[in-house]
Design a protein around this motif. Structure first.
Motif, PDB file in Angstrom:
ATOM      1  N   ALA A  17       0.922  -1.104  -0.042  1.00  0.00           N
ATOM      2  CA  ALA A  17      -0.034   0.163   0.230  1.00  0.00           C
ATOM      3  C   ALA A  17       1.022   1.339   0.143  1.00  0.00           C
ATOM      4  CB  ALA A  17      -1.077  -0.089   1.169  1.00  0.00           C
ATOM      5  N   ALA A  18       2.067   1.299   0.724  1.00  0.00           N
ATOM      6  CA  ALA A  18       2.866   2.586   0.872  1.00  0.00           C
ATOM      7  C   ALA A  18       3.611   2.769  -0.594  1.00  0.00           C
ATOM      8  CB  ALA A  18       3.679   2.320   1.984  1.00  0.00           C
ATOM      9  N   ARG A  19       3.916   1.603  -1.126  1.00  0.00           N
ATOM     10  CA  ARG A  19       4.701   1.809  -2.652  1.00  0.00           C
ATOM     11  C   ARG A  19       3.576   2.337  -3.620  1.00  0.00           C
ATOM     12  NH1 ARG A  19       7.168  -3.268  -0.846  1.00  0.00           N
ATOM     13  NH2 ARG A  19       5.583  -4.490  -1.740  1.00  0.00           N
ATOM     14  N   GLN A  20       2.398   1.786  -3.317  1.00  0.00           N
ATOM     15  CA  GLN A  20       1.622   2.401  -4.447  1.00  0.00           C
ATOM     16  C   GLN A  20       1.008   3.677  -4.143  1.00  0.00           C
ATOM     17  OE1 GLN A  20       0.354   0.812  -7.187  1.00  0.00           O
ATOM     18  NE2 GLN A  20       1.670  -1.024  -6.503  1.00  0.00           N
ATOM     19  N   MET A  21       0.841   3.995  -2.909  1.00  0.00           N
ATOM     20  CA  MET A  21       0.577   5.250  -2.704  1.00  0.00           C
ATOM     21  C   MET A  21       1.548   6.533  -2.965  1.00  0.00           C
ATOM     22  SD  MET A  21      -0.724   6.490   1.060  1.00  0.00           S
ATOM     23  CE  MET A  21      -1.012   7.948   1.568  1.00  0.00           C
ATOM     24  N   ALA A  22       2.864   5.822  -3.036  1.00  0.00           N
ATOM     25  CA  ALA A  22       3.907   6.900  -3.427  1.00  0.00           C
ATOM     26  C   ALA A  22       3.910   7.276  -4.793  1.00  0.00           C
ATOM     27  CB  ALA A  22       5.369   6.160  -3.086  1.00  0.00           C
ATOM     28  N   LEU A  24       1.035   8.181  -6.054  1.00  0.00           N
ATOM     29  CA  LEU A  24      -0.023   9.102  -6.055  1.00  0.00           C
ATOM     30  C   LEU A  24       0.407  10.670  -6.029  1.00  0.00           C
ATOM     31  CD1 LEU A  24      -2.708   7.224  -3.975  1.00  0.00           C
ATOM     32  CD2 LEU A  24      -2.660   7.361  -6.609  1.00  0.00           C
ATOM     33  N   PRO A  25      -0.139  11.495  -6.487  1.00  0.00           N
ATOM     34  CA  PRO A  25       0.194  12.872  -6.410  1.00  0.00           C
ATOM     35  C   PRO A  25      -0.382  13.105  -5.083  1.00  0.00           C
ATOM     36  CG  PRO A  25      -1.790  12.810  -8.060  1.00  0.00           C
ATOM     37  CD  PRO A  25      -1.402  11.361  -7.536  1.00  0.00           C
ATOM     38  N   HIS A  26       0.324  14.189  -4.225  1.00  0.00           N
ATOM     39  CA  HIS A  26       0.014  14.676  -2.947  1.00  0.00           C
ATOM     40  C   HIS A  26      -1.384  14.733  -2.551  1.00  0.00           C
ATOM     41  CE1 HIS A  26       1.318  16.378   1.127  1.00  0.00           C
ATOM     42  NE2 HIS A  26       0.388  17.106   0.747  1.00  0.00           N
ATOM     43  N   SER A  27      -2.352  15.214  -3.395  1.00  0.00           N
ATOM     44  CA  SER A  27      -3.801  15.284  -3.014  1.00  0.00           C
ATOM     45  C   SER A  27      -4.415  14.037  -2.934  1.00  0.00           C
ATOM     46  CB  SER A  27      -4.454  16.512  -4.026  1.00  0.00           C
ATOM     47  OG  SER A  27      -4.305  15.825  -5.286  1.00  0.00           O
ATOM     48  N   LEU A  28      -4.153  13.340  -3.707  1.00  0.00           N
ATOM     49  CA  LEU A  28      -4.719  11.905  -3.574  1.00  0.00           C
ATOM     50  C   LEU A  28      -4.163  11.114  -2.455  1.00  0.00           C
ATOM     51  CD1 LEU A  28      -4.896  10.701  -7.342  1.00  0.00           C
ATOM     52  CD2 LEU A  28      -6.882  11.541  -5.968  1.00  0.00           C
ATOM     53  N   GLN A  29      -2.924  11.313  -2.054  1.00  0.00           N
ATOM     54  CA  GLN A  29      -2.283  10.794  -0.779  1.00  0.00           C
ATOM     55  C   GLN A  29      -3.069  11.132   0.208  1.00  0.00           C
ATOM     56  OE1 GLN A  29       1.761  11.624  -0.837  1.00  0.00           O
ATOM     57  NE2 GLN A  29       2.398  10.180  -2.487  1.00  0.00           N
ATOM     58  N   GLU A  30      -3.140  12.578   0.454  1.00  0.00           N
ATOM     59  CA  GLU A  30      -4.235  12.876   1.413  1.00  0.00           C
ATOM     60  C   GLU A  30      -5.515  12.322   1.735  1.00  0.00           C
ATOM     61  OE1 GLU A  30      -3.672  17.056   0.852  1.00  0.00           O
ATOM     62  OE2 GLU A  30      -2.312  17.320   2.316  1.00  0.00           O
ATOM     63  N   VAL A  32      -6.230   9.079   0.507  1.00  0.00           N
ATOM     64  CA  VAL A  32      -6.217   7.917   0.865  1.00  0.00           C
ATOM     65  C   VAL A  32      -6.016   7.880   2.491  1.00  0.00           C
ATOM     66  CG1 VAL A  32      -4.506   6.061   0.804  1.00  0.00           C
ATOM     67  CG2 VAL A  32      -5.447   7.120  -1.262  1.00  0.00           C
ATOM     68  N   LEU A  33      -5.106   8.706   2.972  1.00  0.00           N
ATOM     69  CA  LEU A  33      -4.829   8.785   4.377  1.00  0.00           C
ATOM     70  C   LEU A  33      -6.171   9.261   5.126  1.00  0.00           C
ATOM     71  CD1 LEU A  33      -2.801   8.570   6.709  1.00  0.00           C
ATOM     72  CD2 LEU A  33      -2.494  10.887   6.348  1.00  0.00           C
ATOM     73  N   GLY A  34      -6.884  10.078   4.337  1.00  0.00           N
ATOM     74  CA  GLY A  34      -8.205  10.413   5.105  1.00  0.00           C
ATOM     75  C   GLY A  34      -9.216   9.314   5.296  1.00  0.00           C
ATOM     76  N   TYR A  35      -9.318   8.468   4.164  1.00  0.00           N
ATOM     77  CA  TYR A  35     -10.084   7.469   3.969  1.00  0.00           C
ATOM     78  C   TYR A  35      -9.458   6.338   5.054  1.00  0.00           C
ATOM     79  CZ  TYR A  35     -12.041   3.087   2.249  1.00  0.00           C
ATOM     80  OH  TYR A  35     -12.891   1.815   2.064  1.00  0.00           O
TER      81      TYR A  35
END
Length: 67
Positions: A17-22, A24-30, A32-35
């Motif tokens: 999950a961390a590899r895939q999240m890396a 993503l653009p910052h806005s989508l990372q935020e 995902v973290l919120g989710y």
């Protein structure tokens, strides 16, 4: 599956999950973290079933039939 295998599987999922999240653009990372945080807060709600056992049998048969 034993405890050690389960722990390794969880670690692999978290790492993937961390590899895939890396990527993503910052806005989508935020987002995902919120989710993830929303999922965690949901699991904190509720009461364990053992806590409710003291209420077993307290509703009359008639009341249950009305529901």
């Amino acid at each position: 599956m034993n405890l050690q295998e389960n722990s390794m599987m969880q670690s692999q999922i978290i790492a993937e999950a961390a590899r895939q999240m890396a990527y993503l653009p910052h806005s989508l990372q935020e987002r995902v973290l919120g989710y993830i945080m929303a999922l965690m807060s949901r699991s904190e709600h509720g009461v364990h079933g053992r806590t409710l056992l003291k209420y077993a049998g307290t509703i009359s048969k008639e009341d249950l039939q009305r529901q």
